[in-house]
Design a protein around this motif. Structure first.
Motif, mmCIF file in Angstrom:
data_model
loop_
_atom_site.group_PDB
_atom_site.id
_atom_site.type_symbol
_atom_site.label_atom_id
_atom_site.label_comp_id
_atom_site.label_asym_id
_atom_site.label_seq_id
_atom_site.Cartn_x
_atom_site.Cartn_y
_atom_site.Cartn_z
ATOM 1 N N PHE A 67 32.739 72.157 59.795
ATOM 2 C CA PHE A 67 34.085 72.603 60.157
ATOM 3 C C PHE A 67 34.860 72.937 58.887
ATOM 4 C CE2 PHE A 67 32.989 69.912 63.814
ATOM 5 C CZ PHE A 67 33.357 70.720 64.873
ATOM 6 N N LYS A 68 35.826 73.820 59.001
ATOM 7 C CA LYS A 68 36.698 74.126 57.881
ATOM 8 C C LYS A 68 37.552 72.896 57.559
ATOM 9 C CE LYS A 68 36.928 79.101 58.774
ATOM 10 N NZ LYS A 68 37.811 80.247 59.113
ATOM 11 N N PRO A 69 37.985 72.747 56.283
ATOM 12 C CA PRO A 69 38.686 71.531 55.865
ATOM 13 C C PRO A 69 39.832 71.106 56.760
ATOM 14 C CG PRO A 69 38.139 72.839 53.944
ATOM 15 C CD PRO A 69 37.750 73.656 55.134
ATOM 16 N N ARG A 70 40.708 72.030 57.096
ATOM 17 C CA ARG A 70 41.904 71.672 57.855
ATOM 18 C C ARG A 70 41.688 71.690 59.363
ATOM 19 N NH1 ARG A 70 46.668 71.423 54.966
ATOM 20 N NH2 ARG A 70 46.473 71.981 52.768
ATOM 21 N N GLU A 71 40.473 71.984 59.802
ATOM 22 C CA GLU A 71 40.211 72.146 61.235
ATOM 23 C C GLU A 71 39.307 71.048 61.773
ATOM 24 O OE1 GLU A 71 38.754 76.111 61.751
ATOM 25 O OE2 GLU A 71 40.572 77.038 60.931
ATOM 26 N N GLN A 72 39.394 69.841 61.220
ATOM 27 C CA GLN A 72 38.504 68.765 61.639
ATOM 28 C C GLN A 72 39.163 67.743 62.569
ATOM 29 O OE1 GLN A 72 35.542 67.692 58.257
ATOM 30 N NE2 GLN A 72 37.407 68.310 57.202
ATOM 31 N N TYR A 73 40.486 67.617 62.489
ATOM 32 C CA TYR A 73 41.152 66.579 63.289
ATOM 33 C C TYR A 73 41.081 66.880 64.785
ATOM 34 C CZ TYR A 73 44.579 63.052 64.655
ATOM 35 O OH TYR A 73 45.203 61.966 65.245
ATOM 36 N N ARG A 74 41.321 68.125 65.159
ATOM 37 C CA ARG A 74 41.316 68.465 66.587
ATOM 38 C C ARG A 74 39.945 68.250 67.229
ATOM 39 N NH1 ARG A 74 45.345 70.947 69.112
ATOM 40 N NH2 ARG A 74 46.154 71.842 67.186
ATOM 41 N N PRO A 75 38.841 68.768 66.641
ATOM 42 C CA PRO A 75 37.532 68.476 67.247
ATOM 43 C C PRO A 75 37.198 66.982 67.237
ATOM 44 C CG PRO A 75 37.278 69.674 65.179
ATOM 45 C CD PRO A 75 38.709 69.743 65.546
ATOM 46 N N LEU A 76 37.672 66.267 66.234
ATOM 47 C CA LEU A 76 37.465 64.817 66.207
ATOM 48 C C LEU A 76 38.178 64.171 67.391
ATOM 49 C CD1 LEU A 76 36.381 62.356 64.462
ATOM 50 C CD2 LEU A 76 38.723 62.188 63.622
ATOM 51 N N SER A 77 39.413 64.553 67.625
ATOM 52 C CA SER A 77 40.188 63.949 68.709
ATOM 53 C C SER A 77 39.626 64.303 70.084
ATOM 54 C CB SER A 77 41.656 64.372 68.615
ATOM 55 O OG SER A 77 41.804 65.755 68.883
ATOM 56 N N ARG A 78 38.891 65.394 70.151
ATOM 57 C CA ARG A 78 38.315 65.820 71.431
ATOM 58 C C ARG A 78 36.882 65.335 71.622
ATOM 59 N NH1 ARG A 78 40.546 72.125 71.553
ATOM 60 N NH2 ARG A 78 42.741 71.601 71.921
ATOM 61 N N ASP A 123 49.711 50.345 60.704
ATOM 62 C CA ASP A 123 49.535 50.036 62.134
ATOM 63 C C ASP A 123 50.246 51.084 62.985
ATOM 64 O OD1 ASP A 123 48.127 47.746 61.456
ATOM 65 O OD2 ASP A 123 49.842 46.398 61.731
ATOM 66 N N ALA A 124 51.438 51.479 62.541
ATOM 67 C CA ALA A 124 52.211 52.474 63.296
ATOM 68 C C ALA A 124 51.524 53.835 63.287
ATOM 69 C CB ALA A 124 53.618 52.586 62.719
ATOM 70 N N LEU A 125 50.971 54.221 62.131
ATOM 71 C CA LEU A 125 50.244 55.490 62.063
ATOM 72 C C LEU A 125 48.968 55.439 62.898
ATOM 73 C CD1 LEU A 125 50.496 56.726 58.357
ATOM 74 C CD2 LEU A 125 51.885 57.373 60.332
ATOM 75 N N GLU A 126 48.289 54.303 62.858
ATOM 76 C CA GLU A 126 47.053 54.170 63.642
ATOM 77 C C GLU A 126 47.340 54.219 65.139
ATOM 78 O OE1 GLU A 126 43.662 51.760 62.001
ATOM 79 O OE2 GLU A 126 45.286 50.834 60.848
ATOM 80 N N ALA A 127 48.510 53.746 65.543
ATOM 81 C CA ALA A 127 48.901 53.847 66.943
ATOM 82 C C ALA A 127 49.064 55.313 67.351
ATOM 83 C CB ALA A 127 50.200 53.083 67.188
ATOM 84 N N LYS A 128 49.603 56.126 66.425
ATOM 85 C CA LYS A 128 49.715 57.567 66.688
ATOM 86 C C LYS A 128 48.326 58.201 66.795
ATOM 87 C CE LYS A 128 54.264 57.672 66.225
ATOM 88 N NZ LYS A 128 55.158 57.964 67.385
ATOM 89 N N MET A 129 47.418 57.796 65.901
ATOM 90 C CA MET A 129 46.046 58.322 65.953
ATOM 91 C C MET A 129 45.359 57.945 67.263
ATOM 92 S SD MET A 129 44.566 57.650 62.113
ATOM 93 C CE MET A 129 45.781 56.960 60.988
ATOM 94 N N ALA A 130 45.584 56.709 67.701
ATOM 95 C CA ALA A 130 44.945 56.239 68.933
ATOM 96 C C ALA A 130 45.350 57.090 70.132
ATOM 97 C CB ALA A 130 45.303 54.772 69.174
ATOM 98 N N GLU A 131 46.566 57.602 70.102
ATOM 99 C CA GLU A 131 47.014 58.502 71.171
ATOM 100 C C GLU A 131 46.185 59.785 71.195
ATOM 101 O OE1 GLU A 131 51.170 59.195 70.664
ATOM 102 O OE2 GLU A 131 51.702 57.064 70.824
ATOM 103 N N ASP A 132 45.588 60.116 70.058
ATOM 104 C CA ASP A 132 44.723 61.300 69.953
ATOM 105 C C ASP A 132 43.243 60.928 70.063
ATOM 106 O OD1 ASP A 132 46.999 62.827 69.484
ATOM 107 O OD2 ASP A 132 46.867 62.557 67.309
ATOM 108 N N ASP A 133 42.965 59.669 70.447
ATOM 109 C CA ASP A 133 41.587 59.168 70.560
ATOM 110 C C ASP A 133 40.882 59.138 69.207
ATOM 111 O OD1 ASP A 133 39.576 57.977 72.047
ATOM 112 O OD2 ASP A 133 38.603 59.880 72.555
ATOM 113 N N VAL A 134 41.631 58.770 68.177
ATOM 114 C CA VAL A 134 41.122 58.690 66.802
ATOM 115 C C VAL A 134 41.391 57.294 66.255
ATOM 116 C CG1 VAL A 134 41.436 59.551 64.438
ATOM 117 C CG2 VAL A 134 41.401 61.162 66.356
ATOM 118 N N MET A 135 40.460 56.784 65.455
ATOM 119 C CA MET A 135 40.635 55.486 64.808
ATOM 120 C C MET A 135 40.199 55.569 63.350
ATOM 121 S SD MET A 135 37.361 53.399 66.385
ATOM 122 C CE MET A 135 37.306 52.125 65.107
ATOM 123 N N VAL A 136 40.695 54.642 62.529
ATOM 124 C CA VAL A 136 40.330 54.578 61.117
ATOM 125 C C VAL A 136 39.162 53.607 60.940
ATOM 126 C CG1 VAL A 136 41.090 53.982 58.791
ATOM 127 C CG2 VAL A 136 42.686 55.059 60.370
#
Length: 328
Positions: A67-78, A123-136
């Motif tokens: 994936f292109k550098p800036r185009e990885q978060y969306r496919p990760l969340s999906r 923790d607050a940022l990770e809560a936002k990530m979790a809404e996108d089905d992403v974890m650290v």
């Protein structure tokens, strides 16, 4: 006979399904070369998981080959991508809260970065990530500094009248507040811009200053040392549902591998800063140190510019900023 065949088929299918669930291959994408510290972090996780022998393989795709550098978060969340080493601010367009992970003066040094990574702010940022089905899986910050073509850039007054390249919108806002003019470009273009007189100064990561040989075009380098203005959060992320679908043994192995990789990441990040100083010294470049007073002056300027813009444009911005600033 038909009943027996049906029963045998059902048993075989169930066994195949069980094997499919227990044995898994994960795809990990990132934008850097195989010589980069962020690739090494990914490799540690992959090798440790393989050594744990839990029927889990992690296949790494470096150098933006998947994936292109800036185009990885969306496919990760999906769930299209399983894992990535990713500068979280790249996803600031989708989640403006993530822009706090590339904000001037928010992180003082690497040890402070480690405390931020284990704080209510994260923790607050990770809560936002979790809404996108992403974890650290692995926390990690890399630092950077300033270079000047003809002079040292240490305090805000040094940037006045300079044509600067800044890493990120928040840094641009702060430097404009210091009286600089901004020319936006990728870090890979700094060298030629310095060479042709387009730029007087720039900031980016320690590793980019070295890999792009910026030391050949500048008179002074202000590196990350006891304090640094530039820090970028670049964690190893994973799709949350994918992690939760793994067996308990696989999850345990993955978390143990992540813990080892995170300790390595922190130590190597510190080494990169020190190594960059040696490279610039060998090239005959003057090394300038940023003092605590200089850092405080930049942070005060950021409060009036970058921080103000962030809190005015992000609904939950002030709370998140206060959480970050509360970490000593």
């Amino acid at each position: 006979m038909r009943i027996l065949k049906t029963t045998l088929c059902a048993a075989a299918c169930a066994a195949a399904l069980t094997t499919a669930v227990q044995s898994a291959e994960l795809r990990l994408s990132h934008q850097w070369s195989t010589k980069d510290v962020r690739h090494a972090v990914a490799e540690i996780v992959a090798k440790e998981v393989a050594a744990a022998d839990v029927d889990l393989e992690i296949k790494i795709f470096p150098s933006k080959s998947l994936f292109k550098p800036r185009e990885q978060y969306r496919p990760l969340s999906r769930g299209i991508l399983d894992m990535t080493v990713f500068p979280l601010s790249y996803a600031g367009g989708q989640r403006p809260e993530f822009n706090l992970t590339l904000m001037p003066g928010l992180v003082k040094n690497h040890d402070h970065a480690a405390r931020l990574a284990n704080s209510p702010f994260m923790d607050a940022l990770e809560a936002k990530m979790a809404e996108d089905d992403v974890m650290v899986l692995v926390h990690g910050y890399l630092a950077g500094g300033f270079v000047g073509k003809d002079k040292c850039i240490v305090k805000p007054a040094d940037a006045e009248g300079q044509q600067m390249r800044a890493a990120g919108k928040s840094f641009e806002q702060m430097l404009v507040g210091a009286g600089a003019s901004i020319t936006s470009m990728a870090s890979s273009e700094i060298y030629s811009a310095m060479q042709t007189g387009v730029l007087d100064g720039a900031n980016t990561s320690s590793s980019s200053f070295v890999s792009y040989r910026i030391f050949e075009q500048v008179a002074c380098y202000t590196p990350a040392s006891d304090v640094a203005l530039w820090f970028l959060y670049q964690p190893l992320l994973m799709n949350k549902s994918t992690f939760e679908a793994l067996t308990t043994d696989q999850q345990t192995a993955l978390l143990a591998a992540a813990e080892k990789a995170e300790a390595y990441y922190l130590q190597e990040a510190k080494k990169q800063d020190a190594a960059s100083v040696e490279v610039f010294k060998e090239a005959g470049v003057e090394i300038a140190e940023m003092s605590q007073e200089d850092f405080a002056a930049w942070q005060a300027l950021a409060q009036k510019t970058s921080y103000k813009a962030f809190t005015e444009s992000v609904a939950d911005g002030q709370r998140l900023l206060d959480l970050a600033l509360s970490v000593d």
